[in-house]
Scaffold this active site. Structure first.
Site: not given
Ligand code: ZN
Length: 316
Positions: A20, A245
């Site tokens: 991430d 993201c």
């Molecule tokens: Zn995340």
């Protein structure tokens, strides 16, 4: 059934920086750099690392070469390596590459699910049955992340009911862990308590609830504490607080792992992580960025300096 937990049970933290944290970075980290990040994290006493993502490299070039990363990292026996997958192809790649845990994503909003996985929620859920069977048969841990569990950048509010409905279906498939992800960092602690408790109340004890918070609106650490106080013992975080993201506008970093370890440790929770060592990793990561990282404990230092394993010896 209400999931049982002990106030003294350790909190299991999964560092997601290598996935991430790096998946939306402008500068693409080399395989060697990603391997070094994972190896450094594995030496801090952390028990879980989300190391790679088996997605289409054309969509997320930062996550290309997951197999090479998996082949080159040191495999510490007590560190569980997780890989993210969005479809059966990704799951097969993850298993072939030797992950200990497959993480699968369903997004709680229709629009976001379409953008993230290129499929409707219904299609994603239908595919899940065979995927769950495949992962279970492999003997690996199967976790499901419910993305945008607290709000969607495209559809706005997400109801507790929508999240619980997905959670019930995941639980019925025998998923080991369900992670509520605040992908766009909009949640507040009262919502965390409500959703965690609602989900725990409908799941069997065999399915644990975890949380994944982003600090976009500076609520991430408060949310993590609310989750732990509601019985959650699985939390994601990224060293230095890096992250974002690629498919969520204005999304920013995860809560920082060292900030999370600091607050939990000083509250008396066990995490297995050596905090000074983890701060060293954050400082190492920062050298690869132009700007200071969001993590705050790495800048401020520990307090008191002599806190060891939750035993406070503060002097006046
Ligand atoms: Zn995340």
């Amino acid at each position: 059934m209400t999931a049982s937990f002990s106030r003294n049970a350790p909190v299991s933290i999964c560092d997601v920086a290598a996935r991430d944290g790096l998946q939306s970075e402008k500068r693409i980290w080399s395989v060697a750099e990603r391997v070094e990040l994972i190896n450094r994290l594995a030496k801090t006493g952390i028990r879980r690392i989300e190391a790679v993502s088996f997605v289409n490299p054309k969509r997320v070039p930062q996550m290309a070469d997951a197999e090479k990363v998996m082949a080159q990292i040191d495999r510490e026996v007590d560190v569980r390596i997780a890989g993210l997958a969005l479809n059966m192809k990704g799951v097969e790649r993850a298993l072939d590459a030797g992950v200990d845990e497959v993480r699968y994503v369903v997004v709680a909003s229709e629009t976001f699910n379409q953008k993230n996985q290129g499929a409707s929620i219904a299609e994603t859920m239908t595919g899940l049955e065979s995927i769950a069977g495949r992962v279970k048969a492999s003997g690996k841990v199967f976790s499901a992340v419910i993305g945008a569990s607290f709000g969607c950048p495209f559809e706005g509010e997400i109801t507790t009911e929508a999240v619980v409905n997905i959670g019930v279906r995941l639980g019925a498939l025998g998923v080991d862990e369900i992670l509520l992800a605040d992908t766009i960092g909009c949640a507040v602690p009262s919502e965390v308590r409500e959703r965690v408790e609602a989900l725990q109340s409908v799941l069997e004890d065999s399915t644990a609830v975890g949380c994944h918070f982003h600090n976009t609106r500076n609520t991430g650490i408060a949310n993590a504490v609310a989750a732990v106080e509601s019985g959650v013992r699985i939390l994601d975080a990224s060293v230095g607080g890096i992250g974002g993201c690629p498919f969520a506008p204005r999304a920013t970093g995860n809560i920082s792992t060292e900030d999370l370890v600091y607050i939990l440790r000083n509250m008396g929770y066990e995490t297995s992580i050596d905090l000074p060592q983890l701060i060293d990793v954050a400082t190492w990561v920062e050298d690869y960025f132009d700007d200071p990282l969001p993590g705050q404990v790495m800048k401020a230092g520990l307090f008191p300096d002599d806190v060891i394993a939750g035993q406070k010896t503060a002097s006046v």
